[in-house]
Design a protein around this motif. Sequence first.
Motif, PDB file in Angstrom:
ATOM      1  N   GLN A  30     135.703  41.894  47.713  1.00  0.00           N
ATOM      2  CA  GLN A  30     135.889  41.262  49.031  1.00  0.00           C
ATOM      3  C   GLN A  30     134.547  40.884  49.645  1.00  0.00           C
ATOM      4  N   GLU A  31     133.606  40.490  48.809  1.00  0.00           N
ATOM      5  CA  GLU A  31     132.268  40.149  49.284  1.00  0.00           C
ATOM      6  C   GLU A  31     132.311  38.850  50.063  1.00  0.00           C
ATOM      7  N   ARG A  32     131.597  38.853  51.196  1.00  0.00           N
ATOM      8  CA  ARG A  32     131.518  37.632  52.003  1.00  0.00           C
ATOM      9  C   ARG A  32     130.168  37.579  52.688  1.00  0.00           C
ATOM     10  N   ALA A  33     129.694  36.363  52.893  1.00  0.00           N
ATOM     11  CA  ALA A  33     128.420  36.141  53.576  1.00  0.00           C
ATOM     12  C   ALA A  33     128.674  36.208  55.077  1.00  0.00           C
ATOM     13  N   VAL A  34     127.919  37.075  55.769  1.00  0.00           N
ATOM     14  CA  VAL A  34     128.151  37.281  57.201  1.00  0.00           C
ATOM     15  C   VAL A  34     126.961  36.879  58.069  1.00  0.00           C
ATOM     16  N   ALA A  35     125.808  36.587  57.478  1.00  0.00           N
ATOM     17  CA  ALA A  35     124.641  36.160  58.259  1.00  0.00           C
ATOM     18  C   ALA A  35     123.691  35.384  57.350  1.00  0.00           C
ATOM     19  N   GLY A  36     122.787  34.637  57.974  1.00  0.00           N
ATOM     20  CA  GLY A  36     121.867  33.792  57.216  1.00  0.00           C
ATOM     21  C   GLY A  36     122.628  32.579  56.708  1.00  0.00           C
ATOM     22  N   VAL A  37     122.366  32.185  55.474  1.00  0.00           N
ATOM     23  CA  VAL A  37     123.089  31.072  54.858  1.00  0.00           C
ATOM     24  C   VAL A  37     124.454  31.612  54.438  1.00  0.00           C
ATOM     25  N   THR A  38     125.509  31.133  55.061  1.00  0.00           N
ATOM     26  CA  THR A  38     126.846  31.653  54.761  1.00  0.00           C
ATOM     27  C   THR A  38     127.696  30.672  53.967  1.00  0.00           C
ATOM     28  N   ARG A  39     127.198  29.457  53.768  1.00  0.00           N
ATOM     29  CA  ARG A  39     127.891  28.457  52.952  1.00  0.00           C
ATOM     30  C   ARG A  39     126.846  27.557  52.315  1.00  0.00           C
ATOM     31  N   GLY A  40     127.209  26.936  51.206  1.00  0.00           N
ATOM     32  CA  GLY A  40     126.321  25.952  50.590  1.00  0.00           C
ATOM     33  C   GLY A  40     125.273  26.553  49.669  1.00  0.00           C
ATOM     34  N   ILE A  41     124.183  25.807  49.518  1.00  0.00           N
ATOM     35  CA  ILE A  41     123.131  26.115  48.553  1.00  0.00           C
ATOM     36  C   ILE A  41     121.919  26.710  49.264  1.00  0.00           C
ATOM     37  N   MET A  42     121.416  27.808  48.721  1.00  0.00           N
ATOM     38  CA  MET A  42     120.233  28.444  49.291  1.00  0.00           C
ATOM     39  C   MET A  42     118.965  27.790  48.752  1.00  0.00           C
ATOM     40  N   GLY A  43     117.890  27.921  49.514  1.00  0.00           N
ATOM     41  CA  GLY A  43     116.582  27.407  49.114  1.00  0.00           C
ATOM     42  C   GLY A  43     115.509  28.451  49.378  1.00  0.00           C
ATOM     43  N   LEU A  44     114.270  28.070  49.150  1.00  0.00           N
ATOM     44  CA  LEU A  44     113.140  28.973  49.306  1.00  0.00           C
ATOM     45  C   LEU A  44     113.110  29.580  50.709  1.00  0.00           C
ATOM     46  N   ASN A  45     112.941  30.888  50.764  1.00  0.00           N
ATOM     47  CA  ASN A  45     112.859  31.694  51.990  1.00  0.00           C
ATOM     48  C   ASN A  45     114.181  31.836  52.745  1.00  0.00           C
ATOM     49  N   ASP A  46     115.258  31.266  52.237  1.00  0.00           N
ATOM     50  CA  ASP A  46     116.573  31.472  52.857  1.00  0.00           C
ATOM     51  C   ASP A  46     117.009  32.912  52.633  1.00  0.00           C
ATOM     52  N   THR A  47     117.754  33.433  53.619  1.00  0.00           N
ATOM     53  CA  THR A  47     118.339  34.764  53.484  1.00  0.00           C
ATOM     54  C   THR A  47     119.852  34.659  53.607  1.00  0.00           C
ATOM     55  N   LEU A  94     124.165  43.957  52.447  1.00  0.00           N
ATOM     56  CA  LEU A  94     122.962  43.731  51.662  1.00  0.00           C
ATOM     57  C   LEU A  94     122.391  42.383  52.066  1.00  0.00           C
ATOM     58  N   THR A  95     121.137  42.367  52.481  1.00  0.00           N
ATOM     59  CA  THR A  95     120.468  41.111  52.825  1.00  0.00           C
ATOM     60  C   THR A  95     119.452  40.801  51.735  1.00  0.00           C
ATOM     61  N   THR A  96     119.518  39.567  51.203  1.00  0.00           N
ATOM     62  CA  THR A  96     118.570  39.122  50.186  1.00  0.00           C
ATOM     63  C   THR A  96     117.871  37.854  50.663  1.00  0.00           C
ATOM     64  N   ARG A  97     116.709  37.602  50.067  1.00  0.00           N
ATOM     65  CA  ARG A  97     115.928  36.404  50.387  1.00  0.00           C
ATOM     66  C   ARG A  97     115.493  35.741  49.093  1.00  0.00           C
ATOM     67  N   ILE A  98     115.496  34.422  49.080  1.00  0.00           N
ATOM     68  CA  ILE A  98     114.954  33.668  47.951  1.00  0.00           C
ATOM     69  C   ILE A  98     113.434  33.645  48.152  1.00  0.00           C
ATOM     70  N   SER A  99     112.729  34.441  47.349  1.00  0.00           N
ATOM     71  CA  SER A  99     111.289  34.626  47.562  1.00  0.00           C
ATOM     72  C   SER A  99     110.417  33.764  46.648  1.00  0.00           C
ATOM     73  N   ALA A 100     111.006  33.179  45.616  1.00  0.00           N
ATOM     74  CA  ALA A 100     110.295  32.260  44.721  1.00  0.00           C
ATOM     75  C   ALA A 100     111.298  31.212  44.271  1.00  0.00           C
ATOM     76  N   TYR A 101     110.810  29.971  44.074  1.00  0.00           N
ATOM     77  CA  TYR A 101     111.734  28.871  43.787  1.00  0.00           C
ATOM     78  C   TYR A 101     110.966  27.760  43.091  1.00  0.00           C
ATOM     79  N   SER A 102     111.391  27.406  41.889  1.00  0.00           N
ATOM     80  CA  SER A 102     110.808  26.288  41.160  1.00  0.00           C
ATOM     81  C   SER A 102     111.944  25.571  40.433  1.00  0.00           C
ATOM     82  N   SER A 103     112.521  24.577  41.087  1.00  0.00           N
ATOM     83  CA  SER A 103     113.693  23.855  40.563  1.00  0.00           C
ATOM     84  C   SER A 103     113.314  23.024  39.343  1.00  0.00           C
ATOM     85  N   PRO A 104     114.126  23.004  38.308  1.00  0.00           N
ATOM     86  CA  PRO A 104     115.376  23.725  38.070  1.00  0.00           C
ATOM     87  C   PRO A 104     115.210  24.918  37.128  1.00  0.00           C
ATOM     88  N   ASN A 105     114.032  25.532  37.128  1.00  0.00           N
ATOM     89  CA  ASN A 105     113.747  26.530  36.099  1.00  0.00           C
ATOM     90  C   ASN A 105     113.746  27.986  36.530  1.00  0.00           C
TER      91      ASN A 105
END
Length: 160
Positions: A35-52, A66-77
């Motif tokens: 029953q996992e659901r996003a309740v804060a930060g980015v709750t729909r769509g695609i995340m990017g660098l520094n999004d939580t 559980l809060t997570t953050r995208i801390s590194a990002y180099s598309s598409p690898n």
Amino acid sequence: MSTIQLTTRIKAPIERCFMLSLSVDLHTKSTEGTQERAVAGVTRGIMGLNDTVTWEARHFGIKQKLTTRISAYSSPNYFVSEMVKGAFKKIHHQHIFHRAGEETIMTDIFAFEAPMGLLGRAAEKIFLKNYMEKFLVKRNATIKALAESGEWIDYLKTPG
């Protein structure tokens, strides 16, 4: 600290696999059993660098956040998601993608550390590592199934 490494071969373009892995909506679909659901930060769509994103779910009969953050990002690898706040002492999840002919090789390197010192390390060995591996295998199977079907487009649309 425990580490899980998984490799998933997907018959789809690398860009599609990369973006699906960043989809909050796809993650929600892959975790229906908790029953996992996003309740804060980015709750729909695609995340990017520094999004939580803050996830609320039920694991082992206990409601957790559980809060997570995208801390590194180099598309598409490559991208990294890390725990900012939650029940674990540490979570560091590397998502690595490379082309292999007509396929994408998706590799997860998921490192985590349970809290509570010696008791936490025992829990990691006895049941937590296996539980987390099954959780990731299910998520990857969802990414693969959607990436290889026509349904992927529904998860890469801009919300709104």
